[in-house]
Write a protein that holds these residues in place. Structure first.
Motif, short mmCIF file in Angstrom:
data_model
loop_
_atom_site.label_atom_id
_atom_site.label_comp_id
_atom_site.label_asym_id
_atom_site.label_seq_id
_atom_site.Cartn_x
_atom_site.Cartn_y
_atom_site.Cartn_z
N ARG A 278 33.83 -52.52 9.65
CA ARG A 278 34.08 -51.36 8.82
C ARG A 278 34.70 -51.89 7.49
N GLN A 279 35.63 -52.77 7.49
CA GLN A 279 36.42 -53.46 6.20
C GLN A 279 35.24 -54.02 5.39
N ARG A 280 34.32 -54.93 5.89
CA ARG A 280 33.25 -55.50 5.46
C ARG A 280 32.34 -54.40 4.63
N GLY A 281 32.08 -53.36 5.26
CA GLY A 281 31.24 -52.26 4.63
C GLY A 281 31.73 -51.48 3.51
N ILE A 282 33.20 -51.51 3.65
CA ILE A 282 34.01 -50.79 2.49
C ILE A 282 33.77 -51.82 1.18
N ARG A 283 34.17 -53.09 1.56
CA ARG A 283 34.08 -54.02 0.35
C ARG A 283 32.63 -54.47 -0.45
N THR A 284 31.58 -54.23 0.60
CA THR A 284 30.25 -54.24 0.02
C THR A 284 29.51 -53.03 -0.63
N ARG A 285 30.34 -52.07 -0.34
CA ARG A 285 29.97 -50.60 -0.72
C ARG A 285 29.58 -50.76 -2.33
N PRO A 286 28.35 -50.32 -2.94
CA PRO A 286 28.37 -50.42 -4.26
C PRO A 286 29.36 -49.52 -5.06
N PRO A 287 29.79 -49.73 -6.15
CA PRO A 287 30.60 -49.07 -6.93
C PRO A 287 29.79 -47.63 -7.34
#
Length: 124
Positions: A52-61
């Motif tokens: 979940r944290q990885r998904g938040i970090r890699t989400r495009p701005p």
């Protein structure tokens, strides 16, 4: 502990139901579950949190500016929005600042809620 069906909770190799996050509090004091089963559950919960944290970090701005497209691909765009506008529709896509500045000249209206014309410094 209430019986859990195999569809709700998987069973461990020892035949005991593996606790879900909702039943963890019930299971911690249950002596029928092995420590290994609880450790496996904890490991899976930690893996889910890492993912979940990885998904938040890699989400495009979030784009700085949006253009809301018409109902079909041949229709003209409807509105220009600020990137965080609550009123931007599902047919919106990100655009550059220059494209947002040119859009009103092409006949695209500024969103009346987020007022991107003010943010762009283009007052009527």
């Amino acid at each position: 502990m209430p019986a859990l069906s195999p569809q709700i909770a998987p069973y461990s190799r020892s035949g005991h139901p593996v606790p879900s996050s909702a039943t963890l509090r019930l299971c911690v004091n249950d002596s029928s579950l092995s420590r290994l089963d609880l450790l496996r559950f904890l490991e899976r919960a930690q893996e889910r949190e890492v993912e979940r944290q990885r998904g938040i970090r890699t989400r495009p701005p979030t784009p700085e500016w949006l253009i809301e497209l018409g109902l079909n691909r041949h229709a003209a765009p409807v509105y220009v929005h600020v990137g965080e506008c609550w009123n931007a529709g599902k047919r919106s896509r990100g655009i550059s600042r220059d494209q947002a500045r040119r859009a009103p000249a092409d006949g695209v209206k500024a969103c009346p809620q987020c007022q991107p014309d003010r943010a762009l410094g283009m007052l009527d």
